[in-house]
Design an enzyme around this catalytic site. Structure first.
Site, PDB file in Angstrom:
ATOM      1  N   ASP A 111       5.737   2.090   0.055  1.00 19.77           N
ATOM      2  CA  ASP A 111       4.842   2.836   0.934  1.00 19.77           C
ATOM      3  C   ASP A 111       4.929   4.335   0.650  1.00 19.77           C
ATOM      4  OD1 ASP A 111       3.209   2.785   3.505  1.00 19.77           O
ATOM      5  OD2 ASP A 111       4.832   4.117   4.131  1.00 19.77           O
TER       6      ASP A 111
ATOM      7  N   GLU B  95       1.866   2.224  -3.464  1.00 16.62           N
ATOM      8  CA  GLU B  95       0.719   2.722  -2.694  1.00 16.62           C
ATOM      9  C   GLU B  95       0.394   4.085  -3.278  1.00 16.62           C
ATOM     10  OE1 GLU B  95       1.153   4.518   1.087  1.00 16.62           O
ATOM     11  OE2 GLU B  95      -0.870   4.043   1.694  1.00 16.62           O
TER      12      GLU B  95
HETATM   13  C1  NOJ Z   1       0.764   3.819   4.395  1.00 17.34           C
HETATM   14  C2  NOJ Z   1       0.633   2.556   5.195  1.00 17.34           C
HETATM   15  O1  NOJ Z   1      -0.178   1.657   4.483  1.00 17.34           O
HETATM   16  C3  NOJ Z   1       0.058   2.953   6.533  1.00 17.34           C
HETATM   17  O2  NOJ Z   1      -0.356   1.839   7.279  1.00 17.34           O
HETATM   18  C4  NOJ Z   1       1.094   3.779   7.246  1.00 17.34           C
HETATM   19  O3  NOJ Z   1       0.559   4.249   8.461  1.00 17.34           O
HETATM   20  C5  NOJ Z   1       1.532   4.978   6.393  1.00 17.34           C
HETATM   21  N1  NOJ Z   1       1.743   4.666   5.019  1.00 17.34           N
HETATM   22  C6  NOJ Z   1       2.821   5.556   6.920  1.00 17.34           C
HETATM   23  O4  NOJ Z   1       3.880   4.685   6.653  1.00 17.34           O
END
Ligand code: NOJ
Ligand code: CA
Length: 565
Positions: free
Chosen positions: A231, A291
């Site tokens: 993430d 991500e």
């Molecule tokens: C990306 C995640 O996909 C999202 O859902 C989240 O709010 C943020 N990162 C913070 O962790």
């Protein structure tokens, strides 16, 4: 059923090339030297919303386990479960208070082990979500960190003095609509949070943090996890001098001045941390998915690492923001395919509007959804699906601010309604709550669940689900779709996007009408070495071929055929 919606599904040749390694052992490489994850289809599960086994309105691990046969049958090779760890749920699990346990809301560690064992039996890998940038403010590390300036974990987070009374250390902003600094009266300093104040950023410059995070991945690898989706990797490091970010023209969705996040995003040190995580992953033959929000393909390329020593699978999230047209898709895929890394295509997730809603024109919504499946699942690369995408699930946005659960939606209402709309319960049946729960679902299901659900679509050979299943089956069995190179055809056609996937004496032709008008496309396969080849239709929706070389397509129709020399 209109002729346009007719789908022609032709059984495909079974030629299994991939022989994945026995569970927990070295994954074998296929005949072209590809590990399992290069051809895999990953299926993202938002556990709150997938299947509720105990009827408390929230999905859980046993719910997922009960649906593994569905996933296997669909063609999922791996499931990525978004955070299911203990969490106060301020950001619905992305605020983790213990990295090495399961939140009781989702079940127990025994339930996780069962899910893992049952997945293994079906040759489905389990990928967990690792929130590397921040913890919950209720994590024991942070509770200790904030307790005193001299606590053991003080340096695990980013604490600084303000510039003066009531003034934060600099001008950085949280992406969730607040300042990025929160004052803590106990120790009279500010801590930094790129996301909510309840998500303090970890200080990756402290070797103890790095070690603790690496050890967390080991904990799960030893429990049989095949990898992680990492993430928010962009925000792992901040400028130690805390320089102000330059203000640039315009306002963001919260009405704040725009900023160039030069000093708190994409710092070069991110790559060092990713190399470290990768080293540990390699000890366990695990895969790291990123991500990775980037502004172009060359920036995305950096995440593979100069020596392919960072992320194996940085997600191409660029595709989601591109205009829906033959020209832009052709250009983008060409850039991805020639970038030198293994492409990872995604068309929706739990943070962005569902693809069905994004591309809908109000008239051909289902056709467009089928076209998207025929497109991104036939490209050379790994695909990541989002639960319900295979049904044509649409966004079900909150109707008023009171209904909003996602704090982002509350802060940015009405400009942005938050992310609840793309996180609604999986639509299993046309019955109560779409078969997700007997209780009250945590988010409401839309009216379209009556028609767009697993039970109904499984009975319909022309449904979106049937198209997904057929394309996924081809993708698993056809050597040209597994190994083939990518060659774009008819490059000047503004409406019809076509390409070949070629492998040895075979090829697959994919023809996509990315327009709301009827189109015809002519092909000459001579330059690709298939001039006098045999053609055999494989799958079509709203399209037909006269002689294999002239394809007629209804609006948003697609046509796939197999060529043999
Ligand atoms: C990306 C995640 O996909 C999202 O859902 C989240 O709010 C943020 N990162 C913070 O962790
Ligand atoms: Ca439940």
């Amino acid at each position: 059923m209109s002729a346009r919606a007719k789908i022609l599904a032709i059984p495909v040749l079974m030629a299994v090339l991939l022989v994945p390694g026995a569970s927990g052992q070295q994954p074998e490489l296929d005949t072209e030297g590809h590990p399992w994850w290069q051809h895999a289809v990953f299926y993202e599960i938002y556990p709150r919303s997938f299947a509720d086994s105990n009827n408390d309105g929230i999905g859980d691990l046993n719910g997922i386990t009960s649906k593994l046969d569905y996933l296997k049958n669909l063609g999922a090779d791996a499931i990525w479960i978004t955070p299911c760890f203990p969490s106060p749920q301020v950001d619905f699990g992305y605020d983790v208070s213990d990295y090495e346990a399961i939140d009781p809301m989702y079940g127990t560690m025994a339930d996780f082990d069962k899910l893992s064992a049952e997945s293994k039996k079906r040759n489905i890998r389990v990928i967990l979500d690792f929130v590397v940038n921040h913890t919950s403010d209720q994590h024991k590390w942070f509770l200790d960190s904030k307790s005193s300036r001299s606590s053991e974990h003080r340096d695990w987070y980013i604490w600084r003095d303000g510039k003066g009374p009531g003034q934060p250390p600099n001008n950085w902003l949280s992406t969730f609509g607040l300042p990025a600094w929160k004052y803590d009266p106990t120790t009279k300093q500010y801590y930094y949070h790129y996301f909510y104040p309840e998500q303090p950023d970890l200080n990756w410059r402290d070797p103890a943090v790095e070690k603790a995070m690496f050890d967390t991945t080991r904990f799960w690898y030893r429990r049989g996890v095949s990898g992680f989706r990492l993430d928010a990797v962009d925000t792992l490091f901040e400028d130690p001098a805390l320089k102000d970010n330059p203000v640039i023209p315009g306002k963001d969705k919260f009405g704040r001045p725009n900023m160039d996040e030069k000093y708190n995003k994409k710092l070069p040190e991110v790559h060092t941390a990713l190399k470290g995580l990768r080293k540990v992953a390699d000890e366990y033959n695990a895969v790291l998915i990123g991500e990775t929000w980037t502004s172009d393909v060359s920036q995305l390329k950096e995440y593979y690492g100069n020596h392919n020593d960072e992320l194996q699978l940085p997600m191409d999230l660029l595709l989601n923001g591109l205009p829906f047209s033959a020209g832009t898709y052709r250009k983008h895929v060409a850039a991805m395919d020639s970038a030198g890394g293994w492409p990872v295509y995604v068309i929706t997730n739990h943070d962005i509007t569902r693809s069905y809603t994004r591309y809908a024109d109000g008239k051909h919504n289902d056709e467009i959804s089928k076209l998207m499946a025929a497109f991104y699942l036939t490209l050379r690369g790994t695909a990541i699906m989002y639960y319900g995408e295979e049904l044509g699930m649409e966004n079900n946005d909150p109707k008023s601010r009171d209904e909003v659960q996602d704090p982002v939606g509350k802060l940015s209402w009405p400009k942005d309604k938050g992310r609840d709309g793309e996180r609604t319960p999986m639509q299993w049946t046309d019955g109560k709550n779409a078969g997700f729960t007997e209780g009250k679902p945590w988010l409401p299901v839309p009216a379209s669940a009556k028609t767009h659900n697993v039970a109904t679509e499984e009975k319909d050979p022309n449904s979106i689900l049937s198209v997904y299943k057929t394309v996924l089956a081809m993708r698993h069995t056809e050597p040209a779709l597994i190994e083939g190179d990518y060659v774009s055809l008819n490059n000047n056609d503004p409406n019809v996007y076509s390409y070949l996937r070629r492998y040895k004496n075979e090829a697959f032709l994919v023809v996509l009408n990315v327009s709301n008008e009827k189109q015809t496309a002519e092909f000459d396969f001579a330059p690709q070495g298939f001039a006098a080849g045999k053609t055999k239709p494989a799958l079509a929706s709203g399209a037909s071929a006269a002689d294999g070389h002239t394809v007629t397509l209804e609006p948003f129709g697609f046509y796939i055929e197999k060529l043999t020399k």
